[in-house]
Motif scaffolding. Structure first.
Motif, mmCIF file in Angstrom:
data_model
loop_
_atom_site.group_PDB
_atom_site.id
_atom_site.type_symbol
_atom_site.label_atom_id
_atom_site.label_comp_id
_atom_site.label_asym_id
_atom_site.label_seq_id
_atom_site.Cartn_x
_atom_site.Cartn_y
_atom_site.Cartn_z
ATOM 1 N N ARG A 68 0.874 -1.160 0.000
ATOM 2 C CA ARG A 68 0.000 0.000 0.000
ATOM 3 C C ARG A 68 0.913 1.212 0.000
ATOM 4 N N GLY A 69 0.764 2.057 -0.987
ATOM 5 C CA GLY A 69 1.637 3.227 -1.028
ATOM 6 C C GLY A 69 0.803 4.486 -1.155
ATOM 7 N N GLY A 70 1.482 5.593 -1.370
ATOM 8 C CA GLY A 70 0.809 6.870 -1.479
ATOM 9 C C GLY A 70 -0.101 6.919 -2.698
ATOM 10 N N PHE A 71 0.177 6.094 -3.693
ATOM 11 C CA PHE A 71 -0.570 6.203 -4.942
ATOM 12 C C PHE A 71 -1.599 5.095 -5.128
ATOM 13 N N GLY A 72 -1.510 4.043 -4.413
ATOM 14 C CA GLY A 72 -2.483 2.984 -4.646
ATOM 15 C C GLY A 72 -2.193 1.757 -3.812
ATOM 16 N N ARG A 73 -2.936 0.716 -4.136
ATOM 17 C CA ARG A 73 -2.750 -0.562 -3.442
ATOM 18 C C ARG A 73 -2.248 -1.596 -4.425
ATOM 19 N N ILE A 74 -1.494 -2.532 -3.879
ATOM 20 C CA ILE A 74 -0.900 -3.549 -4.743
ATOM 21 C C ILE A 74 -1.357 -4.916 -4.239
ATOM 22 N N TYR A 75 -1.796 -5.726 -5.173
ATOM 23 C CA TYR A 75 -2.294 -7.053 -4.834
ATOM 24 C C TYR A 75 -1.484 -8.116 -5.567
ATOM 25 N N TYR A 86 1.080 -12.621 -10.628
ATOM 26 C CA TYR A 86 1.429 -11.261 -11.052
ATOM 27 C C TYR A 86 1.136 -10.316 -9.891
ATOM 28 N N ALA A 87 1.630 -9.088 -10.026
ATOM 29 C CA ALA A 87 1.272 -8.043 -9.071
ATOM 30 C C ALA A 87 0.339 -7.068 -9.787
ATOM 31 N N LEU A 88 -0.707 -6.657 -9.098
ATOM 32 C CA LEU A 88 -1.669 -5.700 -9.681
ATOM 33 C C LEU A 88 -1.637 -4.435 -8.840
ATOM 34 N N LYS A 89 -1.380 -3.318 -9.485
ATOM 35 C CA LYS A 89 -1.367 -2.031 -8.772
ATOM 36 C C LYS A 89 -2.598 -1.242 -9.210
ATOM 37 N N ARG A 90 -3.381 -0.805 -8.260
ATOM 38 C CA ARG A 90 -4.607 -0.078 -8.593
ATOM 39 C C ARG A 90 -4.412 1.409 -8.296
ATOM 40 N N MET A 135 1.827 -6.348 -13.450
ATOM 41 C CA MET A 135 3.272 -6.468 -13.700
ATOM 42 C C MET A 135 3.813 -7.766 -13.117
ATOM 43 N N GLU A 136 5.049 -8.057 -13.459
ATOM 44 C CA GLU A 136 5.654 -9.278 -12.927
ATOM 45 C C GLU A 136 5.647 -9.217 -11.400
ATOM 46 N N TYR A 137 5.502 -10.374 -10.815
ATOM 47 C CA TYR A 137 5.426 -10.466 -9.360
ATOM 48 C C TYR A 137 6.813 -10.759 -8.791
ATOM 49 N N ALA A 138 7.240 -9.936 -7.856
ATOM 50 C CA ALA A 138 8.551 -10.149 -7.219
ATOM 51 C C ALA A 138 8.331 -10.924 -5.918
ATOM 52 N N GLU A 139 8.701 -12.170 -5.951
ATOM 53 C CA GLU A 139 8.334 -13.102 -4.879
ATOM 54 C C GLU A 139 8.852 -12.703 -3.498
ATOM 55 N N GLY A 141 9.365 -9.746 -2.385
ATOM 56 C CA GLY A 141 8.918 -8.413 -1.964
ATOM 57 C C GLY A 141 10.015 -7.372 -2.094
ATOM 58 N N ASN A 142 9.876 -6.311 -1.305
ATOM 59 C CA ASN A 142 10.882 -5.243 -1.421
ATOM 60 C C ASN A 142 12.044 -5.486 -0.452
ATOM 61 N N ILE A 143 13.133 -4.781 -0.700
ATOM 62 C CA ILE A 143 14.360 -5.025 0.085
ATOM 63 C C ILE A 143 14.169 -4.643 1.552
ATOM 64 N N PRO A 184 14.603 1.573 -0.448
ATOM 65 C CA PRO A 184 14.526 0.115 -0.282
ATOM 66 C C PRO A 184 13.138 -0.440 -0.586
ATOM 67 N N SER A 185 12.077 0.356 -0.369
ATOM 68 C CA SER A 185 10.742 -0.205 -0.640
ATOM 69 C C SER A 185 10.414 -0.204 -2.132
ATOM 70 N N ASN A 186 11.235 0.456 -2.919
ATOM 71 C CA ASN A 186 11.009 0.436 -4.371
ATOM 72 C C ASN A 186 11.996 -0.464 -5.107
ATOM 73 N N VAL A 187 12.775 -1.204 -4.344
ATOM 74 C CA VAL A 187 13.655 -2.211 -4.947
ATOM 75 C C VAL A 187 13.061 -3.574 -4.616
ATOM 76 N N ALA A 198 11.364 -0.586 -9.168
ATOM 77 C CA ALA A 198 9.919 -0.459 -9.419
ATOM 78 C C ALA A 198 9.467 0.951 -9.041
ATOM 79 N N ASP A 199 8.189 1.192 -9.181
ATOM 80 C CA ASP A 199 7.530 2.435 -8.770
ATOM 81 C C ASP A 199 8.114 3.667 -9.464
ATOM 82 N N TRP A 200 7.650 3.880 -10.679
ATOM 83 C CA TRP A 200 8.156 4.990 -11.485
ATOM 84 C C TRP A 200 7.259 6.224 -11.393
HETATM 85 N N1 LIG Z 1 5.623 -6.222 -8.790
HETATM 86 C C1 LIG Z 1 5.578 -6.366 -7.467
HETATM 87 N N2 LIG Z 1 5.837 -7.549 -6.889
HETATM 88 C C2 LIG Z 1 5.797 -7.701 -5.539
HETATM 89 N N3 LIG Z 1 5.508 -6.698 -4.692
HETATM 90 C C3 LIG Z 1 5.240 -5.493 -5.202
HETATM 91 C C4 LIG Z 1 5.254 -5.246 -6.610
HETATM 92 N N4 LIG Z 1 4.969 -3.946 -6.837
HETATM 93 C C5 LIG Z 1 4.787 -3.405 -5.624
HETATM 94 N N5 LIG Z 1 4.944 -4.308 -4.648
HETATM 95 C C6 LIG Z 1 4.818 -4.084 -3.194
HETATM 96 O O1 LIG Z 1 3.970 -2.967 -2.969
HETATM 97 C C7 LIG Z 1 4.708 -1.895 -2.346
HETATM 98 C C8 LIG Z 1 4.215 -0.544 -2.840
HETATM 99 O O2 LIG Z 1 4.355 -0.498 -4.262
HETATM 100 P P1 LIG Z 1 4.643 0.868 -5.021
HETATM 101 O O3 LIG Z 1 5.856 1.495 -4.419
HETATM 102 O O4 LIG Z 1 4.648 0.608 -6.474
HETATM 103 O O5 LIG Z 1 3.341 1.695 -4.591
HETATM 104 P P2 LIG Z 1 3.186 3.263 -4.462
HETATM 105 O O6 LIG Z 1 1.761 3.527 -4.144
HETATM 106 O O7 LIG Z 1 3.728 3.915 -5.680
HETATM 107 O O8 LIG Z 1 4.102 3.543 -3.207
HETATM 108 P P3 LIG Z 1 4.875 4.876 -2.750
HETATM 109 O O9 LIG Z 1 3.962 5.578 -1.805
HETATM 110 O O10 LIG Z 1 6.123 4.312 -2.090
HETATM 111 O O11 LIG Z 1 5.216 5.636 -3.973
HETATM 112 C C9 LIG Z 1 6.163 -2.197 -2.692
HETATM 113 O O12 LIG Z 1 7.040 -1.620 -1.735
HETATM 114 C C10 LIG Z 1 6.196 -3.711 -2.641
HETATM 115 O O13 LIG Z 1 6.286 -4.165 -1.310
#
Ligand SMILES: Nc1ncnc2c1ncn2[C@@H]1O[C@H](COP(=O)(O)OP(=O)(O)OP(=O)(O)O)[C@@H](O)[C@H]1O
Length: 339
Positions: A68-75, A86-90, A135-139, A141-143, A184-187, A198-200
């Motif tokens: 869950r980040g500032g821009f959305g949720r990831i499933y 896969y990972a789904l970002k909404r 997008m591809e799923y990173a098993e 998670g983040n660093i 680290p949360s975007n790697v 990730a997270d562009w």
């Molecule tokens: N492809 C992926 N595979 C596995 N986990 C992911 C993937 N993409 C995102 N995540 C998980 O979701 C978290 C948040 O993703 P992301 O940074 O893209 O969201 P955001 O809303 O842009 O966050 P931020 O507020 O940091 O900008 C990541 O730190 C990671 O733990």
């Protein structure tokens, strides 16, 4: 800035693979394929958000929320057609997604970039006021999650990840885009234990002429990993900030802590007056790889942007560090001479 992205996206829609992706969005929009498992989301979500998302021929099954980040949720989702995870970002938006510079940035970069250390786009699904990025799923998670769940990263893995990330940033800079949010949360770490950037959403065009940079004037991101020029709140060249952040990531992987903490004022003061400081255990380590990591951190995290290396020099250094195990002594001395 919105105008700048809009122009870029509009010109690219005519030209490149984003055209295919956006066409795909329309098709998907018609034969919509998302299944949201409401029961797994109801407890922590606004159920009204999901009412229009329940469809009859699901392609994706939502398994769990993974971020869950500032821009959305990831499933984490299961793709029934491809039998894969896969990972789904909404992402939610008002009006057209192209008018939101953060969503435009993410759409542009994921569509355009092809690099082994940048997370791979599967598809976009566009709905009114909502964009799903598959997008591809990173098993692993983040660093940050990886390290805080008690997984130490060996010094050779640290150097390997650093080299991979530097290569990704070099590629992005060569496409005239700065990431601006390397934390680290975007790697992310894949099942093959590769690091991927990730997270562009904060990415920004940085222009072709390096002597005449396009300055950034939004000061976002996690300040613990951001360069002093971002925290200072005056327009900055976004390219050197990525180099500082690469150093911050290296610091985090080595020590399990961010390089600077506290209020913005404290961080800025320490960055500019004290400099990066590492624990004695690390500084006095007899492990040669750790010594090289420490040198590299100091090499990258230089407050004065004129003194900070560019991505080419950083890549050059990382190529030495990456080969360290082949010929430790020779390569280390070459590398240390270079910095
Ligand atoms: N492809 C992926 N595979 C596995 N986990 C992911 C993937 N993409 C995102 N995540 C998980 O979701 C978290 C948040 O993703 P992301 O940074 O893209 O969201 P955001 O809303 O842009 O966050 P931020 O507020 O940091 O900008 C990541 O730190 C990671 O733990």
């Amino acid at each position: 800035m919105v105008d700048r992205w809009r122009k870029i996206i509009d010109s690219i829609v005519k030209l490149e693979n984003i055209e295919k992706k956006i066409n795909q969005m329309d098709e998907i929009n018609v034969s919509l394929t998302i299944n949201l498992d409401n029961s797994s989301l109801e407890s922590n979500d606004d159920s009204s958000v999901h009412t229009d998302e329940i469809v009859h021929r699901p392609k994706y099954k939502i398994l769990e929320e993974i971020g869950r980040g500032g821009f959305g949720r990831i499933y984490k989702v299961y793709n029934r057609h491809k039998d894969g995870l896969y990972a789904l970002k909404r992402l939610c938006f008002e009006g057209e997604f192209q008018d939101n510079k953060y969503i435009s940035a993410e759409v542009y970069c994921l569509s355009k970039f092809k690099h082994p250390n940048i997370i791979i786009l599967e598809e976009f699904i566009l709905k009114p006021n909502r964009l799903y990025i598959i997008m591809e799923y990173a098993e692993f998670g983040n660093i940050e999650q990886y390290v805080t769940s008690n997984h130490n990263i060996s010094s050779s893995d640290i150097l390997q990840f650093f080299s991979q990330l530097t290569s990704a940033v070099h590629y992005s800079h060569s496409q005239n885009i700065a990431h601006r949010d390397i934390t680290p949360s975007n790697v992310l770490l894949t099942s093959k234990f590769d690091a991927k950037l990730a997270d562009w959403g904060l990415a920004t065009p940085c222009g072709v002429d390096r002597s005449n940079p396009i300055l950034s004037d939004d000061y976002l991101g996690d300040y613990r990993y951001q360069a002093p020029e971002v925290i200072r709140n005056s327009p900055f060249d976004p390219l050197p900030t990525d180099i500082w952040s690469l150093g911050s990531i290296l610091y985090f992987m080595l020590t399990c802590n961010p390089p600077f903490e506290g209020s913005e004022a404290t961080i800025l003061h320490n960055q500019t007056n004290v400099g990066v400081s590492l624990p004695d255990s690390v500084v006095n380590s007899s492990d040669k790889l750790v010594n090289v990591i420490v040198k590299t951190i100091k090499f990258l995290m230089v407050a004065d942007t004129n003194e900070r290396p560019n991505i080419e020099t950083t890549l050059y250094s990382s190529s030495f560090t990456n080969d360290l195990e082949n010929d430790m002594h020779d390569i280390e001395s070459q590398f240390l001479l270079n910095i």
